[in-house]
Design a protein around this motif. Structure first.
Motif, PDB file in Angstrom:
ATOM      1  N   LEU A 176      69.474  -1.080  55.014  1.00 47.26           N
ATOM      2  CA  LEU A 176      69.330   0.202  54.671  1.00 47.26           C
ATOM      3  C   LEU A 176      70.498   1.186  55.006  1.00 47.26           C
ATOM      4  O   LEU A 176      70.294   2.332  54.466  1.00 47.26           O
ATOM      5  N   GLY A 177      71.105   0.614  55.669  1.00 50.33           N
ATOM      6  CA  GLY A 177      72.571   1.357  56.088  1.00 50.33           C
ATOM      7  C   GLY A 177      72.210   2.223  57.207  1.00 50.33           C
ATOM      8  O   GLY A 177      71.241   2.594  57.649  1.00 50.33           O
ATOM      9  N   PRO A 178      73.087   3.221  57.502  1.00 51.28           N
ATOM     10  CA  PRO A 178      73.061   4.066  58.547  1.00 51.28           C
ATOM     11  C   PRO A 178      72.098   5.576  58.011  1.00 51.28           C
ATOM     12  O   PRO A 178      71.837   5.666  57.139  1.00 51.28           O
ATOM     13  N   VAL A 179      71.665   6.089  59.135  1.00 53.55           N
ATOM     14  CA  VAL A 179      70.972   7.276  58.851  1.00 53.55           C
ATOM     15  C   VAL A 179      71.761   8.398  58.589  1.00 53.55           C
ATOM     16  O   VAL A 179      72.675   8.727  59.523  1.00 53.55           O
ATOM     17  N   ASN A 180      71.476   8.992  57.389  1.00 53.50           N
ATOM     18  CA  ASN A 180      72.251  10.339  56.956  1.00 53.50           C
ATOM     19  C   ASN A 180      71.720  10.916  56.118  1.00 53.50           C
ATOM     20  O   ASN A 180      70.345  10.997  55.963  1.00 53.50           O
ATOM     21  N   PRO A 181      71.899  12.246  55.682  1.00 54.40           N
ATOM     22  CA  PRO A 181      71.140  13.263  54.947  1.00 54.40           C
ATOM     23  C   PRO A 181      70.629  12.363  53.648  1.00 54.40           C
ATOM     24  O   PRO A 181      69.359  12.804  53.281  1.00 54.40           O
ATOM     25  N   SER A 183      69.853   9.010  53.230  1.00 61.43           N
ATOM     26  CA  SER A 183      68.726   8.283  53.540  1.00 61.43           C
ATOM     27  C   SER A 183      67.506   9.034  54.013  1.00 61.43           C
ATOM     28  O   SER A 183      66.421   8.600  53.817  1.00 61.43           O
ATOM     29  N   ARG A 184      67.925   9.951  55.012  1.00 59.01           N
ATOM     30  CA  ARG A 184      66.569  10.872  55.460  1.00 59.01           C
ATOM     31  C   ARG A 184      65.777  11.464  54.386  1.00 59.01           C
ATOM     32  O   ARG A 184      64.503  11.566  54.263  1.00 59.01           O
ATOM     33  N   ARG A 185      66.627  11.994  53.068  1.00 55.73           N
ATOM     34  CA  ARG A 185      65.646  12.300  52.007  1.00 55.73           C
ATOM     35  C   ARG A 185      64.902  11.371  51.252  1.00 55.73           C
ATOM     36  O   ARG A 185      63.826  11.640  50.805  1.00 55.73           O
ATOM     37  N   ILE A 186      65.568  10.141  50.971  1.00 56.24           N
ATOM     38  CA  ILE A 186      64.717   9.023  50.476  1.00 56.24           C
ATOM     39  C   ILE A 186      63.634   8.763  51.295  1.00 56.24           C
ATOM     40  O   ILE A 186      62.562   8.610  50.721  1.00 56.24           O
ATOM     41  N   LEU A 187      63.982   8.385  52.652  1.00 53.36           N
ATOM     42  CA  LEU A 187      62.487   7.951  53.468  1.00 53.36           C
ATOM     43  C   LEU A 187      61.710   9.153  53.394  1.00 53.36           C
ATOM     44  O   LEU A 187      60.307   8.857  53.267  1.00 53.36           O
ATOM     45  N   LYS A 188      62.036  10.288  53.402  1.00 54.73           N
ATOM     46  CA  LYS A 188      61.074  11.592  53.365  1.00 54.73           C
ATOM     47  C   LYS A 188      60.242  11.269  52.230  1.00 54.73           C
ATOM     48  O   LYS A 188      58.952  11.456  52.173  1.00 54.73           O
ATOM     49  N   TYR A 189      60.724  11.208  51.108  1.00 54.12           N
ATOM     50  CA  TYR A 189      60.143  11.283  49.833  1.00 54.12           C
ATOM     51  C   TYR A 189      59.392   9.849  49.792  1.00 54.12           C
ATOM     52  O   TYR A 189      58.022  10.009  49.348  1.00 54.12           O
ATOM     53  N   ALA A 197      58.313  18.220  59.304  1.00 58.49           N
ATOM     54  CA  ALA A 197      59.470  18.982  60.014  1.00 58.49           C
ATOM     55  C   ALA A 197      60.586  18.002  60.169  1.00 58.49           C
ATOM     56  O   ALA A 197      60.477  16.778  60.072  1.00 58.49           O
ATOM     57  N   PRO A 198      61.950  18.624  60.003  1.00 49.97           N
ATOM     58  CA  PRO A 198      63.100  18.014  60.030  1.00 49.97           C
ATOM     59  C   PRO A 198      63.180  16.880  60.978  1.00 49.97           C
ATOM     60  O   PRO A 198      63.543  15.635  61.114  1.00 49.97           O
ATOM     61  N   ASP A 199      62.956  17.327  62.490  1.00 50.99           N
ATOM     62  CA  ASP A 199      62.936  16.435  63.645  1.00 50.99           C
ATOM     63  C   ASP A 199      62.205  15.187  63.324  1.00 50.99           C
ATOM     64  O   ASP A 199      62.515  14.157  64.071  1.00 50.99           O
ATOM     65  N   ARG A 200      60.895  15.535  62.845  1.00 50.33           N
ATOM     66  CA  ARG A 200      60.049  14.315  62.502  1.00 50.33           C
ATOM     67  C   ARG A 200      60.609  13.406  61.786  1.00 50.33           C
ATOM     68  O   ARG A 200      60.332  12.069  61.753  1.00 50.33           O
ATOM     69  N   VAL A 201      61.258  13.806  60.851  1.00 51.45           N
ATOM     70  CA  VAL A 201      61.755  12.944  59.552  1.00 51.45           C
ATOM     71  C   VAL A 201      63.091  12.389  60.098  1.00 51.45           C
ATOM     72  O   VAL A 201      63.080  10.995  60.019  1.00 51.45           O
ATOM     73  N   ASP A 202      63.918  13.084  60.966  1.00 53.11           N
ATOM     74  CA  ASP A 202      64.758  12.170  61.573  1.00 53.11           C
ATOM     75  C   ASP A 202      64.366  10.878  62.441  1.00 53.11           C
ATOM     76  O   ASP A 202      65.094  10.140  62.336  1.00 53.11           O
ATOM     77  N   SER A 203      63.521  11.498  63.454  1.00 56.27           N
ATOM     78  CA  SER A 203      62.981  10.432  64.284  1.00 56.27           C
ATOM     79  C   SER A 203      62.371   9.284  63.424  1.00 56.27           C
ATOM     80  O   SER A 203      62.454   8.196  63.818  1.00 56.27           O
ATOM     81  N   CYS A 204      61.527   9.505  62.339  1.00 53.59           N
ATOM     82  CA  CYS A 204      60.991   8.430  61.491  1.00 53.59           C
ATOM     83  C   CYS A 204      62.157   7.570  61.030  1.00 53.59           C
ATOM     84  O   CYS A 204      61.988   6.236  60.902  1.00 53.59           O
ATOM     85  N   ALA A 205      63.076   8.188  60.512  1.00 55.60           N
ATOM     86  CA  ALA A 205      64.233   7.531  59.811  1.00 55.60           C
ATOM     87  C   ALA A 205      64.864   6.499  60.914  1.00 55.60           C
ATOM     88  O   ALA A 205      65.420   5.281  60.920  1.00 55.60           O
ATOM     89  N   ARG A 206      65.059   6.993  62.087  1.00 57.35           N
ATOM     90  CA  ARG A 206      65.902   6.170  63.082  1.00 57.35           C
ATOM     91  C   ARG A 206      65.011   4.865  63.494  1.00 57.35           C
ATOM     92  O   ARG A 206      65.609   3.814  63.650  1.00 57.35           O
ATOM     93  N   ILE A 207      63.825   5.178  63.649  1.00 58.80           N
ATOM     94  CA  ILE A 207      62.947   4.199  63.825  1.00 58.80           C
ATOM     95  C   ILE A 207      62.961   3.027  62.798  1.00 58.80           C
ATOM     96  O   ILE A 207      63.162   1.706  62.898  1.00 58.80           O
TER      97      ILE A 207
END
Length: 317
Positions: A176-181, A183-189, A197-207
């Motif tokens: 999956l590689g590092p969390v970056n803008p 990868s966050r957009r892909i995960l959110k989609y 909310a962006p903070d929840r997307v970020d937390s989810c991506a890190r997990i």
């Protein structure tokens, strides 16, 4: 405000931690939160997640519940499995081991499972351990069969091609590689609603990005071939279902089919605009449903038991 944000980013500190031993010898990491003698809740997370996925529920519930959360095999602090490997049978073994290690004989709890965690509960539906300890169940954003066929992550028309490609994505070995803008957009989609909310997307991506690749791949293969329809019919305890209307991984068609097939169904709640990650996207709604189930099926039962014991002592006196 900054203090509140800090509170929400620091993981809850467990009252205790332990290791449960599954049937094949696999070690399962378990966290215990809240008062030991409070009504019990058991939380089972989904594919590529870990106990941190439930932080919002743990923070709220641990004030007056005994909250038991564990890392599925290969996830979080639970290492790669023993001979049992990766299968729905192993998921059921692990849940039984956690229940036996954390709940006294006859003690009952509300079991909440998200995605693969819900599949875990369905896989264990006929197990003696689940029937002994489950007072009620909450299934969040999950499915019992045809996951690849029904998923809409790939913007293609339903059919054999989309099913084959989705199955390949579930078992893809690419990191999956590092969390970056990006990868966050892909995960959110793929996993969350457009309004998350962006903070929840970020937390989810890190997990999700912290999940070991082997666990992600091996469990992806299991999900691609999943068939737990029989498990739904064996789930003979009061069971509520929650799903997001914008879930692309397990679209609401799964939740509707499960709710219709449950022997003791308590209905389906569809959360408008929410995606697959319901406990993180709509934590208040999920926590409130858990609390309601505890009040109806655990706390009231415990109160009745205490009343009966008191009455018996008064009769003896």
């Amino acid at each position: 405000m900054s203090r509140l944000l800090h509170r929400d980013t620091v993981p809850p500190v467990p009252a205790a931690e332990l290791t449960a031993r599954s049937a094949d010898g696999s070690r399962i990491h378990v966290e215990l939160h809240g008062p030991e003698d409070a009504p019990a809740v058991v939380l089972a997370h989904g594919w590529t997640c870990n106990t941190r996925f439930w932080d919002a529920q743990i923070r709220d519930l641990a004030a007056d519940h005994r909250v038991i959360a564990y890392d599925q095999r290969g996830h979080g602090l639970t290492p790669a499995p023993g001979p049992g490997g990766y299968s729905t049978h192993a998921l059921a073994d692990d849940l039984e081991a956690v229940l036996a290690a954390t709940l006294a004989p006859g003690r009952r709890a509300v079991l909440a499972g998200h995605s693969m965690g819900g599949m875990t509960v369905m896989a264990a539906a006929a197990r003696p351990g689940l029937r002994e300890h489950a007072a009620a169940v909450l299934l969040c954003s999950t499915g019992s069969t045809r996951l690849a066929a029904e998923a809409t992550v790939l913007p293609l028309r339903a059919g054999a091609l989309r099913t084959r490609l989705t199955t390949a994505v579930l078992g893809a070995k690419a990191p999956l590689g590092p969390v970056n803008p990006v990868s966050r957009r892909i995960l959110k989609y793929a996993t969350m609603g457009a309004g998350s909310a962006p903070d929840r997307v970020d937390s989810c991506a890190r997990i999700v990005h912290a999940c070991p690749r082997r666990a992600r791949v091996e469990w992806g293969h299991v999900l691609g071939e999943l068939d737990l329809a029989a498990g739904v019919r064996e789930l003979r305890v009061p069971t509520a279902v929650i799903a997001g209307t914008d879930d692309r991984l397990t679209p609401p068609v799964h939740a509707r089919a499960i709710a219709a097939a449950l022997p003791v169904g308590l209905g389906l709640t569809e959360l408008a605009g929410v995606g697959h990650m319901t406990p993180m996207e709509a934590p208040e709604a999920v926590t409130a449903r858990i609390r309601d189930l505890v009040t109806r099926y655990v706390a009231t039962g415990a109160a009745a038991e205490r009343k009966a014991v008191t009455a018996e002592k008064e009769d003896v006196a």
